[in-house]
Scaffold this active site. Structure first.
Site, PDB file in Angstrom:
ATOM      1  N   SER A 129     128.010  -8.485 -37.285  1.00 49.38           N
ATOM      2  CA  SER A 129     128.429  -8.833 -35.929  1.00 49.38           C
ATOM      3  C   SER A 129     127.741 -10.067 -35.368  1.00 49.38           C
ATOM      4  CB  SER A 129     128.219  -7.637 -35.005  1.00 49.38           C
ATOM      5  OG  SER A 129     126.891  -7.173 -35.091  1.00 49.38           O
ATOM      6  N   HIS A 144     133.775  -4.205 -36.766  1.00 55.79           N
ATOM      7  CA  HIS A 144     134.331  -5.518 -36.412  1.00 55.79           C
ATOM      8  C   HIS A 144     135.414  -5.979 -37.395  1.00 55.79           C
ATOM      9  CE1 HIS A 144     132.128  -7.011 -32.919  1.00 55.79           C
ATOM     10  NE2 HIS A 144     131.064  -6.366 -33.386  1.00 55.79           N
ATOM     11  N   LYS A 153     137.014  -1.954 -30.465  1.00 57.59           N
ATOM     12  CA  LYS A 153     136.959  -3.412 -30.656  1.00 57.59           C
ATOM     13  C   LYS A 153     138.368  -3.937 -30.924  1.00 57.59           C
ATOM     14  CE  LYS A 153     132.163  -2.954 -31.582  1.00 57.59           C
ATOM     15  NZ  LYS A 153     131.035  -2.938 -32.497  1.00 57.59           N
TER      16      LYS A 153
END
Ligand code: PLP
Length: 395
Positions: A184, A212, A242
């Site tokens: 990340s 992610h 996300k």
């Protein structure tokens, strides 16, 4: 001795302020999307994880409203007692199908997946082997185990092989190898095919935390699908918060894994289930991700365009391979000033990332691309980065 029981609260906070390490928290007054309102100001938001723009997608919003009317606001119980709804079952089936695995489990958060699941997979007689840049929630999950811990240099499969051999030679009962899918802070990705190959020869379990990567890699299906490694990666941890724009954690894998996790993961067993409207939104987000591939395509077009232009300006984007694009400036003060001036002068919202999140000399701002960014937004951001970057003598 008579203690002051709470003096440390103020002292430690002030210490953070002195070191410029306290969080300055801004408040959104709109959806989390490129054209946002933050602290009363219209800004270009370049730090949302809502990569595909699904948080405000009409179908996702409508599903939330409809479910709120039918089911109400809260779940009322932990999932195993009375917090699993028909919606939860539908989500778990759809999500497994989308990911190309046998089964999935909707958990409270991505953080909770790591807290709850990792300590159930390994114990005292076992080894866990972890990439040095793994997410803090993985590190905390590992802290809750009694397994022996080995850490390998970032994405270094040779280092991983040494650790696998060490664990094997020591007679480990089980070996768990765990890595972020997309890292990340740097936006680089784990060398998963090589990791899987190294693990196969030792019978080590492979756990990828793809928070992610979901919605982003593999046409939205994540890093495992991206590399066609379904059934070879044993545990996929993920987040609905996300790329899918909603909220929650996921575990995806075999039926055996899901039955095991359902019965053992303590965060799953002991924390209240998702509000039903949120589950409905998760279903809608997966449907949109499967049926409207244009969002994922736009995300990648934007990523490639923006990265090329900021690199041409002379910014160091490190090893970014994804819509997470770090602009590495080195000095922590410069990183903070860059973010501050972008916000103040250009109304662009980015995140400064400094020690302890990254090494001091690798201070940066982190920019994240988004499917809802239009070309004129990207050009505006690139011009602003040129102006402020030159002013601060970064480029
Ligand atoms: C964001 C993130 C988490 C936490 O996920 P939440 O659903 O926000 O709790 C866990 N692991 C990684 C790698 C992440 O990036």
């Amino acid at each position: 001795m008579k203690r002051n029981p709470t003096i440390f609260l103020k002292e430690e906070y002030e210490n953070l302020v002195d070191l410029n390490l306290e969080w300055i928290i801004r408040a959104l007054e709109s959806g989390s999307k490129p054209h946002a309102v933050v602290d009363g100001r219209e800004v270009l938001m370049l730090n949302t994880n809502n990569y595909l723009g699904l948080a405000t997608h009409p179908k996702v919003v409508q599903a939330t409203i409809d479910a709120a009317k039918k089911y109400g606001a809260g779940a009322g119980a932990v999932p195993v007692i009375a917090g699993t709804y028909d919606l939860t079952r539908i989500f778990q089936e759809k999500f497994a199908e989308f990911k190309g695995v046998e089964a999935s489990l909707l958990c409270q958060t991505g953080f909770a997946v790591n807290q709850g699941l990792i300590p159930t997979l390994i114990g005292e007689e076992d080894y866990v082997i972890s990439d040095e840049l793994n997410h803090g929630s993985i590190i905390d999950g590992i802290r809750l185990t009694r397994a022996k811990r080995l850490v390998y240099p970032h994405t270094d499969v040779g280092g991983l092989e040494n650790s696998l051999k060490e664990a094997d030679d020591a007679g480990a009962r089980r070996i768990l190898v765990i890595t972020d899918g997309v890292f990340s802070m740097d936006g680089d990705i784990a060398p998963l095919p090589d990791i899987v190959k190294a693990c196969e020869s030792y019978g080590a379990m492979v756990f990828v935390d793809d928070c992610h990567g979901e919605g982003v890699l593999g046409a939205g299906r994540g890093i495992v699908a991206h590399f066609n490694l379904q059934h070879k990666v044993h545990v996929e941890g993920g987040s609905m918060s996300k790329g899918f724009g909603v909220f929650g954690g996921t575990i995806a894998g075999s039926n055996d894994l899901i039955l095991f996790a359902t019965n053992k993961s303590r965060s799953y067993l002991l924390s209240t289930a998702h509000p039903p409207p949120t589950v409905a939104a998760c279903i809608a987000a997966v449907e949109v991700a499967s049926t409207e591939p244009e969002h994922n395509k736009k995300l990648w077009d934007n990523t490639n365009y923006f990265k090329k232009h900021v690199q041409n300006l002379g910014y160091n984007t490190g090893n970014s391979q994804t819509p997470i694009i770090p602009l590495i400036v080195g000095d922590p003060g410069k990183a903070q000033n860059l973010a501050k001036l972008l916000f103040k002068e250009e109304s662009i919202f980015t995140t400064p990332i400094v020690f302890p999140m990254v090494a001091k000399e690798l201070s940066r701002i982190r920019v994240q691309m988004n499917a809802l960014l239009e070309n004129k937004d990207l050009d505006y951001a690139i011009d602003a980065l040129e102006k402020i970057g030159k002013y601060l003598e970064i480029i």
